[in-house]
Structures are given as C-alpha cells and as structure tokens.
Design a protein around this motif. Structure first.
Motif, mmCIF file in Angstrom:
data_model
loop_
_atom_site.group_PDB
_atom_site.id
_atom_site.type_symbol
_atom_site.label_atom_id
_atom_site.label_comp_id
_atom_site.label_asym_id
_atom_site.label_seq_id
_atom_site.Cartn_x
_atom_site.Cartn_y
_atom_site.Cartn_z
ATOM 1 N N LYS A 131 0.804 -1.229 0.000
ATOM 2 C CA LYS A 131 0.000 0.000 0.000
ATOM 3 C C LYS A 131 0.832 1.272 0.000
ATOM 4 N N LYS A 132 2.081 1.207 -0.430
ATOM 5 C CA LYS A 132 2.936 2.381 -0.563
ATOM 6 C C LYS A 132 3.701 2.267 -1.870
ATOM 7 N N ASP A 133 4.281 3.376 -2.307
ATOM 8 C CA ASP A 133 5.072 3.360 -3.532
ATOM 9 C C ASP A 133 6.355 2.567 -3.338
ATOM 10 N N PRO A 134 6.765 1.792 -4.354
ATOM 11 C CA PRO A 134 8.048 1.081 -4.249
ATOM 12 C C PRO A 134 9.194 2.087 -4.201
ATOM 13 N N ARG A 135 10.274 1.716 -3.530
ATOM 14 C CA ARG A 135 11.400 2.636 -3.428
ATOM 15 C C ARG A 135 12.722 1.884 -3.398
ATOM 16 N N LEU A 136 13.737 2.590 -3.825
ATOM 17 C CA LEU A 136 15.099 2.082 -3.831
ATOM 18 C C LEU A 136 15.902 2.964 -2.890
ATOM 19 N N ALA A 137 16.585 2.383 -1.944
ATOM 20 C CA ALA A 137 17.428 3.140 -1.016
ATOM 21 C C ALA A 137 18.868 3.053 -1.496
ATOM 22 N N VAL A 138 19.476 4.213 -1.757
ATOM 23 C CA VAL A 138 20.864 4.296 -2.197
ATOM 24 C C VAL A 138 21.675 4.779 -1.001
ATOM 25 N N MET A 139 22.529 3.914 -0.483
ATOM 26 C CA MET A 139 23.337 4.257 0.693
ATOM 27 C C MET A 139 24.505 5.143 0.260
ATOM 28 N N LEU A 140 24.571 6.333 0.834
ATOM 29 C CA LEU A 140 25.628 7.288 0.542
ATOM 30 C C LEU A 140 26.473 7.474 1.801
ATOM 31 N N PRO A 141 27.672 8.023 1.680
ATOM 32 C CA PRO A 141 28.528 8.189 2.857
ATOM 33 C C PRO A 141 27.880 9.006 3.987
ATOM 34 N N VAL A 142 27.073 9.982 3.650
ATOM 35 C CA VAL A 142 26.507 10.880 4.649
ATOM 36 C C VAL A 142 25.041 10.580 4.954
ATOM 37 N N GLU A 143 24.294 10.120 3.966
ATOM 38 C CA GLU A 143 22.859 9.901 4.132
ATOM 39 C C GLU A 143 22.378 8.798 3.189
ATOM 40 N N GLN A 187 1.072 8.556 -15.334
ATOM 41 C CA GLN A 187 2.449 8.466 -15.827
ATOM 42 C C GLN A 187 3.369 8.083 -14.670
ATOM 43 N N TRP A 188 4.338 7.187 -14.917
ATOM 44 C CA TRP A 188 5.291 6.759 -13.897
ATOM 45 C C TRP A 188 6.463 7.718 -13.831
ATOM 46 N N PHE A 189 6.836 8.049 -12.603
ATOM 47 C CA PHE A 189 7.975 8.923 -12.337
ATOM 48 C C PHE A 189 8.868 8.289 -11.291
ATOM 49 N N PHE A 190 10.143 8.686 -11.312
ATOM 50 C CA PHE A 190 11.049 8.434 -10.204
ATOM 51 C C PHE A 190 11.142 9.745 -9.439
ATOM 52 N N SER A 191 10.997 9.681 -8.126
ATOM 53 C CA SER A 191 11.015 10.873 -7.290
ATOM 54 C C SER A 191 11.959 10.656 -6.121
ATOM 55 N N TRP A 192 12.714 11.680 -5.759
ATOM 56 C CA TRP A 192 13.648 11.590 -4.643
ATOM 57 C C TRP A 192 13.426 12.736 -3.649
ATOM 58 N N GLY A 193 12.320 13.427 -3.795
ATOM 59 C CA GLY A 193 11.983 14.516 -2.883
ATOM 60 C C GLY A 193 10.614 15.063 -3.227
ATOM 61 N N ARG A 194 10.336 16.232 -2.743
ATOM 62 C CA ARG A 194 9.042 16.855 -3.005
ATOM 63 C C ARG A 194 9.177 17.875 -4.133
ATOM 64 N N GLY A 195 8.149 17.982 -4.926
ATOM 65 C CA GLY A 195 8.133 18.990 -5.979
ATOM 66 C C GLY A 195 8.564 18.448 -7.330
ATOM 67 N N HIS A 196 8.177 19.175 -8.357
ATOM 68 C CA HIS A 196 8.428 18.719 -9.729
ATOM 69 C C HIS A 196 9.903 18.761 -10.123
ATOM 70 N N MET A 197 10.730 19.486 -9.384
ATOM 71 C CA MET A 197 12.157 19.541 -9.699
ATOM 72 C C MET A 197 12.915 18.339 -9.140
#
Length: 60
Positions: A6-18, A30-40
């Motif tokens: 019941k939630k959108d699928p997501r991929l977690a990319v482990m970075l050195p800081v976050e 339409q399908w999108f990849f999103s990594w934050g809020r807003g169209h940018m």
C-alpha cells in the motif's frame, strides 16, 4: 529495494553521509522516479536520462 504494501516502491541508495530514497510513483497516469518533493525532484521513469539524473543527484 523495498516493496511495501500500500505504498510506492522505493530504492534506497546508501551514501557516505545519508540515504537517498528514490520512489517509483504513478502520477496522472504516468510513472515517475522521485527523490523529494516537488516537480524539480522527479523525472519521467521512461526518460532516456532517468538513470543518469538519479546518479547525478546521488553523487552531488
């Protein structure tokens, strides 16, 4: 990769800081990849440069 019920699928990319969470979202038919809020902070999932854009966001 996380496929929660019941939630959108997501991929977690482990970075050195976050951790960058990239979501696959259906928006207005339409399908999108999103990594934050807003169209940018999203890109059409079928865009030729989708993987490159996510890579750029992850490595900035």
């Amino acid at each position: 990769m996380e496929l929660p019920l019941k939630k959108d699928p997501r991929l977690a990319v482990m970075l050195p800081v976050e951790t960058l969470r990239v979501y696959a979202m259906l928006f207005s038919g339409q399908w999108f990849f999103s990594w934050g809020r807003g169209h940018m902070q999203r890109i059409d999932a079928l865009a030729d440069n989708a993987a490159q854009k996510i890579y750029e966001v992850a490595t900035r």
